[in-house]
Design a protein around this motif. Structure first.
Motif, PDB file in Angstrom:
ATOM      1  N   GLY A 166      -0.954  -3.063   4.530  1.00  0.00           N
ATOM      2  CA  GLY A 166      -1.801  -2.114   5.231  1.00  0.00           C
ATOM      3  C   GLY A 166      -3.098  -2.763   5.682  1.00  0.00           C
ATOM      4  N   GLN A 167      -3.852  -2.042   6.486  1.00  0.00           N
ATOM      5  CA  GLN A 167      -5.109  -2.576   7.010  1.00  0.00           C
ATOM      6  C   GLN A 167      -6.298  -1.707   6.633  1.00  0.00           C
ATOM      7  OE1 GLN A 167      -4.768  -4.180  11.149  1.00  0.00           O
ATOM      8  NE2 GLN A 167      -2.630  -3.516  11.020  1.00  0.00           N
ATOM      9  N   ASP A 168      -6.100  -0.815   5.647  1.00  0.00           N
ATOM     10  CA  ASP A 168      -7.203   0.016   5.188  1.00  0.00           C
ATOM     11  C   ASP A 168      -8.045  -0.759   4.175  1.00  0.00           C
ATOM     12  OD1 ASP A 168      -6.367   2.069   6.810  1.00  0.00           O
ATOM     13  OD2 ASP A 168      -5.119   2.996   5.263  1.00  0.00           O
ATOM     14  N   GLU A 169      -8.976  -0.081   3.540  1.00  0.00           N
ATOM     15  CA  GLU A 169      -9.926  -0.764   2.663  1.00  0.00           C
ATOM     16  C   GLU A 169      -9.224  -1.439   1.492  1.00  0.00           C
ATOM     17  OE1 GLU A 169     -12.966  -2.583   1.058  1.00  0.00           O
ATOM     18  OE2 GLU A 169     -12.917  -1.652   3.056  1.00  0.00           O
ATOM     19  N   TRP A 170      -8.205  -0.806   0.930  1.00  0.00           N
ATOM     20  CA  TRP A 170      -7.503  -1.411  -0.215  1.00  0.00           C
ATOM     21  C   TRP A 170      -6.898  -2.756   0.188  1.00  0.00           C
ATOM     22  CZ3 TRP A 170      -2.257  -2.586  -1.133  1.00  0.00           C
ATOM     23  CH2 TRP A 170      -1.929  -2.877  -2.461  1.00  0.00           C
ATOM     24  N   ASP A 182       0.868  -1.181   0.000  1.00  0.00           N
ATOM     25  CA  ASP A 182       0.000   0.000   0.000  1.00  0.00           C
ATOM     26  C   ASP A 182       0.909   1.236   0.000  1.00  0.00           C
ATOM     27  OD1 ASP A 182      -2.216   1.616   0.059  1.00  0.00           O
ATOM     28  OD2 ASP A 182      -2.979   0.891   1.979  1.00  0.00           O
ATOM     29  N   HIS A 183       0.326   2.404  -0.025  1.00  0.00           N
ATOM     30  CA  HIS A 183       1.109   3.635  -0.057  1.00  0.00           C
ATOM     31  C   HIS A 183       2.154   3.612   1.058  1.00  0.00           C
ATOM     32  CE1 HIS A 183      -1.525   5.181  -3.072  1.00  0.00           C
ATOM     33  NE2 HIS A 183      -2.593   5.179  -2.266  1.00  0.00           N
ATOM     34  N   ARG A 215       0.177  -1.015  -5.431  1.00  0.00           N
ATOM     35  CA  ARG A 215      -0.301   0.307  -5.819  1.00  0.00           C
ATOM     36  C   ARG A 215       0.450   0.787  -7.070  1.00  0.00           C
ATOM     37  NH1 ARG A 215      -5.084   2.423  -3.649  1.00  0.00           N
ATOM     38  NH2 ARG A 215      -5.080   2.277  -1.365  1.00  0.00           N
ATOM     39  N   ASP A 239       0.598  -7.530   7.703  1.00  0.00           N
ATOM     40  CA  ASP A 239      -0.771  -7.028   7.825  1.00  0.00           C
ATOM     41  C   ASP A 239      -1.811  -8.067   7.456  1.00  0.00           C
ATOM     42  OD1 ASP A 239      -0.422  -4.438   8.852  1.00  0.00           O
ATOM     43  OD2 ASP A 239       0.253  -3.717   6.901  1.00  0.00           O
ATOM     44  N   GLY A 275      -7.587  -4.557   2.858  1.00  0.00           N
ATOM     45  CA  GLY A 275      -8.621  -5.480   3.325  1.00  0.00           C
ATOM     46  C   GLY A 275      -9.341  -6.166   2.177  1.00  0.00           C
TER      47      GLY A 275
END
Length: 498
Positions: A323-327, A254-255, A281, A347, A329
């Motif tokens: 990461g654990q954000d929507e992307w 992720d970013h 990404r 993650d 997940g």
């Protein structure tokens, strides 16, 4: 699975000791004398110039081994002192017999705090495999005083204060330069805090064939060391093509996390995978291609672009930089539903710990948590995991019904129905960000090349650890970076070529 050295817990060790004693006519003093003699031989080899020998004896049979060594040292003309805690005089019949024989030839026994004269070497015979709690105040003070002398310490069977089953130090514990184990090797001395206390581990079977008793005293673990790699990674056939070496899809980055996923992908290639692709990404794609053009990197901003990559994958390594954000997940959920063999780290493990959808049972998955991630997966805390790493591993294997690599000092590998393995490789220099990303890619490479999940986890962890040790040997542990391991991954991935 290749043959590997066997490790036992204290229950099995006691059982083997009892059976061996019966086979010797029931006289346990025979084994005690053999232990004392074996220890004396090691002391002479390691410290041949030592003239002043201090032996710290406990009240049990481990103390009896120490009294035998003290007698032999005294008979050889050394200056010998035996010291024990105020409440630590010999209590078992065998220890009393050994003490009596030592005193009978003029040996002296002091009670701590007396007796800590200057010594060329200290023999630690306070506790054997029976420790189940922190040493009491008097013994703890003696242990600390022995550590503070600055003299080299030689431990008999187990460094006093270390739990021989769990590898933890519930209180004060001896820091030994060398530990001589008797009859069988102890599982707990190869993981956790024990690695900082045992020093060089030696084993003397005392003329006992422990394999005779394996039916009644099964192994607690197996020791995963370099020779096993040759069985898992044979020389390739001349007509091998890339499709036969498997295709790894690395999912993450992720970013701000692009470095993690490219390390994972590079490790999968250095570990021998035929093809490696990355779903990440868009902003990371140019950098990945520039750094490693062999990796097929593709921008994935939604699950639509992700589906064909999953379809083509042989093994999916998910988690580094995810990461654990929507992307992250959304990709993680698609990975879980893919039906592909999985290696989950970072993650992906944190998402798994809170996921409403669990792994399928049985799962073709390999989880690679460090102690903090293991604690989240188990709903506990890191100190509990580290207090008994074998128990934590067993709980993870039971809860997730798959292969688990519990990282850390003395990495453990377990799976349903398998004897756990303990890694005899790796070093403190590897405790840096990105090492786990390399491990994820390395294990995925082993799985892609056709090894079953448990064997792939064992082979990948061993390959990773050996590469880390080689990289540290060529520049030191401090400052070791994950990318330093990449050439060594390739080297050790070809044991059949040596």
């Amino acid at each position: 699975m290749p043959a590997m050295p066997v490790l036992h817990d204290s229950t099995a060790a006691r059982k083997i000791d009892r059976q061996a004693t019966l086979a010797l006519g029931g006289d346990g003093y025979v084994l005690m004398q053999r232990a004392g003699m074996a220890a004396w031989r090691v002391l002479l080899q390691r410290w041949p110039q030592a003239q002043r020998v201090l032996v710290a004896c406990g009240s049990g049979n481990n103390g009896g081994d120490g009294y035998v060594l003290a007698r032999l040292a005294l008979q050889s003309g050394r200056r010998v002192r035996v010291v024990h805690p105020a409440d630590g005089g010999p209590r078992t019949p065998l220890a009393q017999r050994a003490c009596t024989e030592y005193v009978a030839i003029g040996g002296h026994v002091d009670v701590f705090p007396a007796g800590l004269d200057d010594a060329d070497v200290i023999v630690d015979a306070l506790f054997g495999i029976g420790l189940a709690q922190a040493p009491r105040d008097g013994t703890a003070a003696l242990i600390q005083a022995l550590n503070d002398t600055g003299a080299p310490v030689f431990s008999l069977d187990v460094p006093s204060g270390i739990d021989a089953d769990r590898g933890s130090a519930p209180g004060a514990a001896i820091h030994a330069q060398c530990t001589l184990q008797f009859i069988v090797a102890h599982a707990g001395l190869h993981t956790g805090a024990a690695l900082d206390h045992a020093g060089e581990l030696l084993l003397d079977p005392l003329e006992v064939d422990a394999t005779r008793y394996e039916g009644s005293a099964p192994a607690a673990a197996a020791l995963l060391a370099a020779p096993a790699l040759r069985a898992w990674l044979p020389r390739r056939r001349r007509d091998t093509h890339k499709g036969q070496s498997g295709r790894v899809l690395c999912v993450g980055g992720d970013h701000g996390g692009g470095g993690a996923i490219v390390l994972c992908a590079e490790a999968s290639l250095r570990g021998g995978a035929g093809l490696a692709s990355v779903a990440t990404r868009a902003g990371h794609v140019p950098a990945i291609v520039a750094r490693c053009p062999e990796v097929m990197a593709r921008a994935v901003e939604g699950t639509g672009e992700f589906a064909p990559m999953l379809e083509a994958a042989g093994v999916v390594a998910c988690g580094p930089g995810l990461g654990q954000d929507e992307w992250g997940g959304a990709l993680f959920r698609r990975v879980l539903a893919s039906g592909r063999p999985l290696v989950l780290d970072a993650d992906a493990l944190n998402l798994l710990a809170t996921a409403s959808r669990a792994l399928p049972v049985p799962a073709d998955a390999i989880l690679t948590p460090h102690p903090g991630e293991a604690a989240r997966l188990l709903g506990t805390d890191t100190s509990t995991v580290q207090r008994d790493r074998f128990a934590a591993l067993a709980r993870l294997v039971e809860r997730y019904a798959c292969t688990v690599v519990l990282k850390g000092a003395g990495t453990l590998v377990g799976a349903p129905g398998q004897v756990p393995c303990v890694l005899a490789a790796g070093n403190p220099g590897m405790a840096t960000g990105g090492m786990g990303d390399l491990l994820t890619g390395t294990i995925a490479a082993m799985r892609a090349q056709g090894l079953p999940a448990f064997e792939a986890a064992c082979a990948g962890a061993l390959l990773h650890g050996l590469a880390g040790d080689a990289a540290a040997a060529h520049g030191g542990q401090r400052g070791l970076m994950p990318s330093d391991l990449l050439p060594w991954l390739r080297h050790f991935a070809n044991p059949g070529d040596e």
